[in-house]
Design an enzyme around this catalytic site. Structure first.
Site, PDB file in Angstrom:
ATOM      1  N   SER A 152       1.005  52.837 -15.488  1.00 24.31           N
ATOM      2  CA  SER A 152       1.675  51.609 -15.913  1.00 24.31           C
ATOM      3  C   SER A 152       0.689  50.460 -15.822  1.00 24.31           C
ATOM      4  CB  SER A 152       2.883  51.349 -15.000  1.00 24.31           C
ATOM      5  OG  SER A 152       3.431  50.066 -15.223  1.00 24.31           O
ATOM      6  N   TYR A 165       8.242  50.434  -7.541  1.00 22.83           N
ATOM      7  CA  TYR A 165       7.658  50.960  -8.774  1.00 22.83           C
ATOM      8  C   TYR A 165       6.163  50.654  -8.827  1.00 22.83           C
ATOM      9  CZ  TYR A 165       7.201  51.919 -13.802  1.00 22.83           C
ATOM     10  OH  TYR A 165       6.822  52.416 -15.024  1.00 22.83           O
TER      11      TYR A 165
END
Length: 260
Positions: A152, A165
């Site tokens: 990410s 996350y």
């Protein structure tokens, strides 16, 4: 254009015919696009995910003339990951592993519940690592294999209200480099893709926030949100012999976001 007369280039280096690719979380979004992309490149695909989640993707692969199997797996269940990994190793030669399954918890850091924190780490990091271990061992033994994990932009940044996350995706980048260092000498390339702002379920809240969505688009030189299909090509590349000398890399696919 590739000169097919050159040694070792009798076929496209992106051709995945004869390869078996395992894709986690292939039921929608990036995972579905990656599974379809690998199939279109010639790979037989095995779709791992919760019961029923990958059925539509399997049907789409079959409808396009590809081969696909579905295996049920909760990536947050350590025992299940070990069992399914062992069964896959026993039943077929896995040439490619794409770790896409992931979850996100949006909450102020001061309010994060320990159980919610652990669940994100179990799915996004622990399940990923131990599946890599299971399927990577025979790759190392035979001297060939490709592992691609979906990281990410939050492998580089902290984000807002997504502490668990961000922590998990930083760790995915670290695990990618660690495995590349250990397994690269044995012919196994381990890389990751860091998608930018992609229009998937995970980004629905951002896209529905008019001010936030506008500020994001203003920073992306491409001037648009990415689509899941934008990640599929990168996954095919990293899964193919065209990327045999790419190892330990986190490939950013973000429309130019990180360049600003």
């Amino acid at each position: 254009m590739i000169d097919a007369s050159l040694p070792g280039l009798s076929r496209s280096p992106f051709d995945l015919h004869g390869r078996c690719a395992v894709v986690t979380g292939a039921g929608r979004g990036i995972g579905r696009a990656v599974a379809l992309g690998l199939s279109q490149a010639g790979a037989d695909v095995v779709l791992l995910g919760r019961p029923g989640s990958n059925d539509a993707t399997r049907e789409a692969v079959l409808a396009a003339g590809g081969k696909a199997d579905v295996v049920e797996l909760d990536m947050g269940d350590h025992a299940a990951v070990a069992q399914v990994g062992a069964e896959l190793v026993d039943s077929r030669q896995v040439d490619i592993l794409v770790n896409n399954a992931g979850i996100i918890d949006r909450e102020d850091a001061v309010d994060v519940d320990p159980a919610a924190w652990q669940r994100v780490l179990d799915v996004n990091l622990n399940g990923l690592f131990f599946l890599c271990q299971q399927l990577g061992r025979p790759m190392v033994e035979r001297g060939h294999g490709k592992i691609v994990s979906i990281a990410s932009l939050l492998s580089f940044q902290g984000g807002i209200r997504v502490a668990s996350y961000a922590a998990s995706k930083h760790a995915v980048a670290g695990v990618t480099k660690a495995l590349a260092n250990e397994w690269g000498p044995h012919g196994v390339q381990v890389n990751a893709i860091a998608p930018g702002y992609i229009a998937t379920d995970n980004t629905t809240a951002l896209r529905e926030d008019a001010d936030r969505s506008r500020s994001i688009l203003e920073r992306i030189p491409a001037g648009r949100w990415g689509g899941a299909e934008d990640i599929a090509g990168a996954a095919v590349f990293l899964s193919s012999s065209a990327a045999d000398y790419v190892n330990g890399h986190v490939l950013v696919v973000d429309g130019g976001w990180m360049a600003r």
